[in-house]
Design a protein around this motif. Structure first.
Motif, PDB file in Angstrom:
ATOM      1  N   ILE A 131       1.937   2.611   7.115  1.00 28.41           N
ATOM      2  CA  ILE A 131       1.530   3.529   6.044  1.00 28.41           C
ATOM      3  C   ILE A 131       0.048   3.839   6.213  1.00 28.41           C
ATOM      4  O   ILE A 131      -0.790   2.937   6.126  1.00 28.41           O
ATOM      5  N   GLU A 132      -0.268   5.114   6.459  1.00 28.55           N
ATOM      6  CA  GLU A 132      -1.664   5.503   6.648  1.00 28.55           C
ATOM      7  C   GLU A 132      -2.355   5.677   5.301  1.00 28.55           C
ATOM      8  O   GLU A 132      -1.798   6.269   4.378  1.00 28.55           O
ATOM      9  N   GLN A 169      -6.181   5.776  -0.933  1.00 24.29           N
ATOM     10  CA  GLN A 169      -5.396   7.013  -1.015  1.00 24.29           C
ATOM     11  C   GLN A 169      -4.505   7.114   0.205  1.00 24.29           C
ATOM     12  O   GLN A 169      -4.970   7.020   1.342  1.00 24.29           O
ATOM     13  N   LEU A 170      -3.207   7.295  -0.026  1.00 25.21           N
ATOM     14  CA  LEU A 170      -2.238   7.380   1.062  1.00 25.21           C
ATOM     15  C   LEU A 170      -2.262   8.781   1.679  1.00 25.21           C
ATOM     16  O   LEU A 170      -2.435   9.772   0.971  1.00 25.21           O
ATOM     17  N   GLU A 171      -2.059   8.842   2.984  1.00 30.70           N
ATOM     18  CA  GLU A 171      -1.955  10.138   3.656  1.00 30.70           C
ATOM     19  C   GLU A 171      -0.722  10.883   3.188  1.00 30.70           C
ATOM     20  O   GLU A 171      -0.741  12.099   3.011  1.00 30.70           O
ATOM     21  N   THR A 172       0.364  10.145   2.973  1.00 31.57           N
ATOM     22  CA  THR A 172       1.634  10.718   2.525  1.00 31.57           C
ATOM     23  C   THR A 172       2.232   9.802   1.471  1.00 31.57           C
ATOM     24  O   THR A 172       2.267   8.579   1.687  1.00 31.57           O
ATOM     25  N   PRO A 173       2.687  10.331   0.333  1.00 31.28           N
ATOM     26  CA  PRO A 173       3.306   9.463  -0.676  1.00 31.28           C
ATOM     27  C   PRO A 173       4.522   8.726  -0.122  1.00 31.28           C
ATOM     28  O   PRO A 173       5.238   9.249   0.741  1.00 31.28           O
ATOM     29  N   VAL A 174       4.730   7.518  -0.597  1.00 28.37           N
ATOM     30  CA  VAL A 174       5.899   6.718  -0.209  1.00 28.37           C
ATOM     31  C   VAL A 174       6.501   6.115  -1.472  1.00 28.37           C
ATOM     32  O   VAL A 174       5.805   5.949  -2.478  1.00 28.37           O
ATOM     33  N   ARG A 196       8.232   0.562  -0.653  1.00 24.16           N
ATOM     34  CA  ARG A 196       7.705   0.409   0.707  1.00 24.16           C
ATOM     35  C   ARG A 196       6.319  -0.236   0.735  1.00 24.16           C
ATOM     36  O   ARG A 196       5.842  -0.637   1.791  1.00 24.16           O
ATOM     37  N   LEU A 197       5.663  -0.318  -0.420  1.00 27.07           N
ATOM     38  CA  LEU A 197       4.314  -0.872  -0.465  1.00 27.07           C
ATOM     39  C   LEU A 197       4.379  -2.400  -0.379  1.00 27.07           C
ATOM     40  O   LEU A 197       5.111  -3.028  -1.152  1.00 27.07           O
ATOM     41  N   PRO A 198       3.641  -3.013   0.531  1.00 26.96           N
ATOM     42  CA  PRO A 198       3.690  -4.474   0.669  1.00 26.96           C
ATOM     43  C   PRO A 198       3.361  -5.184  -0.643  1.00 26.96           C
ATOM     44  O   PRO A 198       2.360  -4.875  -1.283  1.00 26.96           O
ATOM     45  N   TYR A 199       4.245  -6.096  -1.028  1.00 25.69           N
ATOM     46  CA  TYR A 199       4.049  -6.967  -2.198  1.00 25.69           C
ATOM     47  C   TYR A 199       3.849  -6.193  -3.506  1.00 25.69           C
ATOM     48  O   TYR A 199       3.241  -6.713  -4.442  1.00 25.69           O
ATOM     49  N   PHE A 200       4.381  -4.980  -3.578  1.00 32.48           N
ATOM     50  CA  PHE A 200       4.233  -4.216  -4.826  1.00 32.48           C
ATOM     51  C   PHE A 200       4.877  -4.953  -5.998  1.00 32.48           C
ATOM     52  O   PHE A 200       4.270  -5.097  -7.066  1.00 32.48           O
ATOM     53  N   SER A 237      -1.201  -1.219  -7.817  1.00 32.86           N
ATOM     54  CA  SER A 237      -0.627  -0.307  -8.806  1.00 32.86           C
ATOM     55  C   SER A 237      -0.919   1.116  -8.360  1.00 32.86           C
ATOM     56  O   SER A 237      -1.886   1.360  -7.635  1.00 32.86           O
ATOM     57  N   VAL A 238      -0.089   2.041  -8.804  1.00 34.85           N
ATOM     58  CA  VAL A 238      -0.331   3.461  -8.532  1.00 34.85           C
ATOM     59  C   VAL A 238      -1.219   3.994  -9.662  1.00 34.85           C
ATOM     60  O   VAL A 238      -0.850   3.926 -10.835  1.00 34.85           O
TER      61      VAL A 238
END
Length: 431
Positions: free
Chosen positions: A192-193, A205-210, A214-218, A224-225
């Motif tokens: 994830i970039e 800030q992510l290059e592309t939303p996911v 998929r976020l590690p240990y979310f 948090s988003v």
């Protein structure tokens, strides 16, 4: 009605928005009516049709010889959804036409299939009409275009353009769990970039939303988003161990959790919100992040109903507002907000400020925040408050972000960066 085609459901959602319901209210039950594979497309259709509504509606009204009957209004929205796809998506036009005619039948309006087919074929054949006004070009309600032009004569077009872009996905790294760099490395390992936000110290800030899964240990509370502009509240509060902190109008709890992450040894964080329906969101966020706060349902302005008389050292007052700084995330605001809303909102904002000021200890700090770009809700409120409040001192911290309004800092929505936000920092003098 179970089993309806997706675009029929989209038309019903759009009709509900026109009637005054927000996407956050009417989209979740609509999504649950569809197979999981269709849900992202339904969301994209509804968000996109709201985002470009004024442009699409202008075109459709030009193509209709007379308005549809009120009982057939859902078909007006069905055609708007189709026009959105013809003008702003890569969906094949023949598929859009065929599926829209099918949806017209599914909505029990078979007598209108000929009209729908004729209008959409003409729209496909002729292409978009020439745009004759700014509100059609920028796809915003006329009152909003004019108000922005008046308030921000050098920036109004860039604000409108930013409102029509896709908002980036920004994370707040839980400083109790990871440094920003450590989590950035984890994202890299997961393919994830991302890049650090320039102003918020824990933002990525992510290059592309996911999907958050998929976020590690979310699920374990690692991140948090939260938009970068919203994250900045903790940098202004000047938190220190032992402080008692109030987060007024706290739902859904993103800022409550940011406060708790930013300083581990606060004596207490009190989070209040008027909406009983939104309190569970605060509790869910606290639970996922393994944080503790005192959560209460209350109208913050009615201090006699909830305040225990123990003064707060810090108050975050993120007031109800027009939300005109977050339109790119909530494009239905274009349809829901009215110019007549602004004066009553300003009254609520000033009322909250006056009421909560009484709960702040001398020497304490209150941070006033909105996600609005209208001065009427922002620096003008602060000026009004300062004129009538002897103990209030405006602090002007030296900051690398936002515009100095001489009564707070204004962030304007910026493509591939932060939302529109306003902050003012007030201190209660000891005198």
């Amino acid at each position: 009605m179970p089993g309806q085609p997706m675009r029929a459901v989209a038309a019903q959602v759009m009709l509900a928005v026109e009637q005054g319901r927000s996407l956050s209210q009417c989209l979740p039950p609509a999504l649950n009516r569809l197979p999981e594979t269709d849900r992202p497309a339904l969301q994209a259709q509804c968000f996109g049709t709201c985002r470009w509504f004024y442009q699409l509606d202008g075109e459709l009204q030009g193509r209709l010889k007379k308005p549809l009957k009120p009982a057939d209004r859902v078909i007006h929205h069905l055609m708007l959804v189709a026009l959105f796809q013809l003008r702003h998506s890569e969906r094949a036009s023949y598929a859009v036409l065929n599926e829209t005619v099918e949806a017209c039948r599914a909505l029990d309006k078979p007598h209108l299939t000929g009209l729908v087919n004729a209008i959409l074929r003409a729209a496909e054949r002729e292409g978009p009409p020439g745009v004759t006004s700014d509100y059609l070009r920028f796809a915003h309600p006329p009152w909003m275009v004019e108000k922005l032009r008046h308030n921000w004569p050098d920036d109004w077009q860039s604000i409108l353009e930013a409102n029509n872009t896709q908002a980036p996905m920004t994370l707040r790294v839980n400083a109790r769990r990871f440094t920003r760099q450590a989590y950035l490395d984890l994202l890299g390992d997961a393919g994830i970039e991302a890049r650090p936000t320039p102003f918020a110290p824990h933002g990525l800030q992510l290059e592309t939303p996911v999907p958050v899964e998929r976020l590690p240990y979310f699920a374990d509370g690692a991140v948090s988003v939260q938009d970068e502009a919203a994250q900045l509240c903790t940098t202004l509060l000047d938190l220190a161990p032992g402080q008692r902190v109030l987060d007024a109008c706290a739902a859904p709890g993103g800022k409550t959790c940011a406060i708790l992450e930013a300083c581990e040894d606060l004596s207490e964080v009190v989070a209040i919100d008027e909406s009983a329906d939104r309190l569970p969101r605060i509790e869910e966020n606290l639970t996922r992040l393994d944080l503790t706060a005192t959560v209460q349902q209350a109208d913050a302005a009615q201090t006699d109903d909830w305040w225990d008389g123990q003064a707060f050292d810090r108050i975050l007052l993120d007031v109800p507002c027009s939300a005109t700084g977050v339109i790119r995330r909530h494009p239905d605001i274009k349809l829901l907000r009215r110019e007549s809303d602004i004066v009553p909102l300003a009254g609520i904002q000033l009322g909250l400020l006056n009421a909560l000021w009484q709960t702040l200890r001398p020497g304490g700090r209150l941070v006033y925040a909105t996600c609005s770009v209208f001065p009427q809700e922002n620096h003008r409120i602060i000026r009004r408050f300062l004129k009538q409040t002897d103990q209030a001192v405006l602090l002007a911290p030296d900051l690398p972000w936002g515009r100095d309004t001489e009564a707070g800092r204004q962030l304007l929505p910026t493509p591939q960066s932060h939302d529109g936000f306003f902050y003012a920092v007030l201190e209660k003098s000891e005198q």
